[in-house]
Scaffold this active site. Structure first.
Site, PDB file in Angstrom:
ATOM      1  N   LYS A  15      35.024  26.595  35.878  1.00 54.93           N
ATOM      2  CA  LYS A  15      35.936  27.194  34.891  1.00 54.93           C
ATOM      3  C   LYS A  15      35.977  26.220  33.740  1.00 54.93           C
ATOM      4  CE  LYS A  15      39.257  30.102  37.308  1.00 54.93           C
ATOM      5  NZ  LYS A  15      40.667  30.387  37.559  1.00 54.93           N
ATOM      6  N   ASP A  58      50.528  38.309  40.557  1.00 55.44           N
ATOM      7  CA  ASP A  58      49.504  39.221  40.037  1.00 55.44           C
ATOM      8  C   ASP A  58      48.557  39.637  41.168  1.00 55.44           C
ATOM      9  OD1 ASP A  58      48.028  40.691  38.257  1.00 55.44           O
ATOM     10  OD2 ASP A  58      47.135  38.989  37.211  1.00 55.44           O
ATOM     11  N   ILE A  99      33.846  31.478  32.566  1.00 54.83           N
ATOM     12  CA  ILE A  99      33.702  31.088  33.975  1.00 54.83           C
ATOM     13  C   ILE A  99      32.218  31.230  34.317  1.00 54.83           C
ATOM     14  CG2 ILE A  99      34.408  31.575  36.353  1.00 54.83           C
ATOM     15  CD1 ILE A  99      37.056  32.618  35.284  1.00 54.83           C
ATOM     16  N   GLY A 133      37.502  33.875  31.544  1.00 56.49           N
ATOM     17  CA  GLY A 133      38.801  33.666  32.189  1.00 56.49           C
ATOM     18  C   GLY A 133      39.877  33.430  31.140  1.00 56.49           C
ATOM     19  N   SER A 134      41.082  33.148  31.584  1.00 57.76           N
ATOM     20  CA  SER A 134      42.193  32.979  30.635  1.00 57.76           C
ATOM     21  C   SER A 134      42.073  31.688  29.819  1.00 57.76           C
ATOM     22  CB  SER A 134      43.529  33.008  31.378  1.00 57.76           C
ATOM     23  OG  SER A 134      43.539  32.011  32.357  1.00 57.76           O
ATOM     24  N   CYS A 135      41.299  30.693  30.323  1.00 59.35           N
ATOM     25  CA  CYS A 135      41.165  29.429  29.572  1.00 59.35           C
ATOM     26  C   CYS A 135      39.833  29.340  28.845  1.00 59.35           C
ATOM     27  CB  CYS A 135      41.255  28.240  30.521  1.00 59.35           C
ATOM     28  SG  CYS A 135      42.784  28.162  31.393  1.00 59.35           S
ATOM     29  N   GLY A 136      38.879  30.136  29.273  1.00 58.94           N
ATOM     30  CA  GLY A 136      37.535  30.068  28.686  1.00 58.94           C
ATOM     31  C   GLY A 136      36.550  30.726  29.642  1.00 58.94           C
ATOM     32  N   ILE A 156      29.916  34.263  34.533  1.00 61.16           N
ATOM     33  CA  ILE A 156      30.405  35.351  35.401  1.00 61.16           C
ATOM     34  C   ILE A 156      31.337  36.244  34.594  1.00 61.16           C
ATOM     35  CG2 ILE A 156      31.620  35.946  37.534  1.00 61.16           C
ATOM     36  CD1 ILE A 156      31.253  33.116  38.520  1.00 61.16           C
ATOM     37  N   CYS A 157      32.259  35.634  33.887  1.00 63.49           N
ATOM     38  CA  CYS A 157      33.204  36.402  33.069  1.00 63.49           C
ATOM     39  C   CYS A 157      33.985  35.463  32.159  1.00 63.49           C
ATOM     40  CB  CYS A 157      34.170  37.196  33.952  1.00 63.49           C
ATOM     41  SG  CYS A 157      35.238  36.153  34.921  1.00 63.49           S
TER      42      CYS A 157
END
Ligand SMILES: Nc1ncnc2c1ncn2[C@@H]1O[C@H](COP(=O)(O)OP(=O)(O)OP(=O)(O)O)[C@@H](O)[C@H]1O
Length: 426
Positions: free
Chosen positions: A151, A255, A132, A127-130, A124-125
């Site tokens: 995730k 956020d 998704i 993310g901040s950790c890796g 999908i995209c």
């Protein structure tokens, strides 16, 4: 002196007239009894010491939560204080393998067998950790297989990144369920790659939805791509409900923005992007590595003062603006780096043509410079309820220009990679 002699003789069971008093048969008891008493005392002492040491060892060896120290967090006022809910930080672990072993025991009830996950992963995209992904989870019964979101933690991951990822899973677990927060369905943490299993909120993020509403289509995948003022309030109330839930746990989101809200076909809204709330919860502060787009931030955040729920109220005003303009970037004429100066001059955004006076007055109340002058979540909720009663549910919000994500990213001050992959200009 005479009395003492008399007493001694009595104790030795000799008559005073006896010339000779033999005490040999009593010497035995005199030595044995005190020795027994001392021995018993030493044994009891030994048992107490042993129990004490064993207790300490058990505490250190117990996996996951018990071995962790709850870290102070920023409270609603931005103050640092003790916080309910211990976090997974097994300090004594030094290798990723042992960390995974202990934390997997602590997260036992959340573990999803990997065989149940389909090998076909649709990204999908990032993310901040890796990455998704969206994929299928089988449960044995084909009728019960469902689409879920994974995730993943990027590989290779450093020890602290693994620890952080596990902490995020634990944070989700600590938060518990709320209809307007993305729900954690499980995790795979017994070995790498590590996954967090989340419910799928199929329609993706609100920003992509708003952009699609600009297009000349009515429905797509069962979702009506039309939105009225009344629906803006409907979505807004759900976001406030999620924020109230966080506030009850002495947390804030940090956020709030359309890109961090996921939407379902029936316009159920779910707040995601809880990474910042997690950081504040565990570290007591927002890490310097995390960059939040400036145009959504309250002045106190731009001035690097302690953040709190009142900052979320400011961002909620920007979210109303995003919804009513169908995903326009805030302050289009102001470069992101000049936003603080702009606000310091007392300027806020003008009323968009598609925005009613009632909604604009709500927005402006969120954008009061002083945190204390902004409405509380409760007040805001009740004002939204009142406004929704008389809001237009017929006129569909319209903006003729389509969004070019790269241009949007530039004006909004966001990295284009962080934007929704679900939206396409075609
Ligand atoms: N459960 C989900 N269902 C559908 N899409 C999702 C889901 N979770 C995340 N996404 C997609 O991934 C994007 C990023 O999600 P999110 O902000 O939670 O990830 P993140 O980068 O890990 O954030 P954070 O570090 O703040 O937790 C969302 O905007 C959305 O497009």
């Amino acid at each position: 002196m005479g009395d003492q002699k008399h007493m001694a003789r009595m104790l030795l069971e000799c008559s005073l007239s006896d010339k000779l008093c033999i005490v040999s048969q009593h010497q035995y008891e005199i030595i044995i009894i005190p020795a027994l008493l001392v021995g018993t005392f030493l044994i009891i002492l030994g048992v107490i010491v042993w129990l004490f040491i064993r207790g300490k060892r058990t505490q250190q060896q117990s996996p996951g939560l018990q071995g962790s120290a709850p870290v102070p967090s920023t409270s609603l006022n931005g103050q640092v204080g003790a916080q309910g809910g211990s976090m997974l930080v097994p300090l004594k672990e030094t290798s990723v393998e042992s960390l995974l072993k202990t934390s997997t025991q602590a997260l036992a009830e959340l573990q999803v067998p990997r065989e149940q996950l389909s090998e076909v992963l649709e990204q999908i995209c990032n993310g901040s950790c890796g990455a998704i992904y969206r994929t299928k989870m089988h449960t044995g019964d084909p009728a019960k297989s469902k689409i879920i979101v994974l995730k993943a933690l990027k590989e290779p991951a450093a020890f602290h990144e693994v620890q952080d990822f596990l902490g995020r899973i634990q944070f989700h677990q600590y938060l518990g369920k709320h209809q307007n927060l993305v729900q954690l369905d499980g995790c795979c943490t017994e070995r790498e790659p590590l996954y967090m299993v989340l419910e799928d909120v199929a329609q993706g993020d609100l920003l992509g939805f708003l952009w699609t509403c600009r297009r000349d289509i009515m429905t797509m995948n069962g979702l009506l791509y039309d939105i009225t003022e009344k629906q803006v309030y409907h979505i807004g109330k759900q976001v406030l409900s999620a924020l109230e839930f966080l506030q009850d746990k002495h947390l804030f989101h940090g956020d709030v923005a359309a890109r961090n809200i996921l939407i379902q076909c029936d316009l159920t809204a779910k707040l995601c992007g809880l990474g910042l709330a997690y950081e504040v919860h565990t570290q007591g502060a927002i890490s310097s590595a995390r960059t939040i787009p400036l145009k959504w931030l309250a002045p106190e955040r731009l001035l690097l003062r302690p953040a709190g729920i009142q900052g979320d109220i400011w961002s909620f005003g920007i979210l109303l603006y995003e919804m009513v303009t169908l995903g326009a970037p805030p302050y289009p004429e102001v470069p992101p780096v000049s936003i603080l100066q702009h606000l310091q001059r007392g300027k806020v955004m003008k009323r968009p043509s598609s925005c009613s006076h009632t909604m604009y007055s709500l927005m402006k109340s969120c954008w009061r410079w002083k945190e204390d002058s902004r409405p509380s979540l409760k007040e805001l909720c009740s004002r939204l309820n009142t406004a929704a009663r008389t809001a237009d549910d017929e006129v569909v919000l319209q903006v003729p220009e389509l969004v070019v994500p790269e241009l949007y990213a530039n004006v909004a001050g966001i990295s284009v990679e962080n934007l929704s992959h679900s939206y396409s200009i075609l």
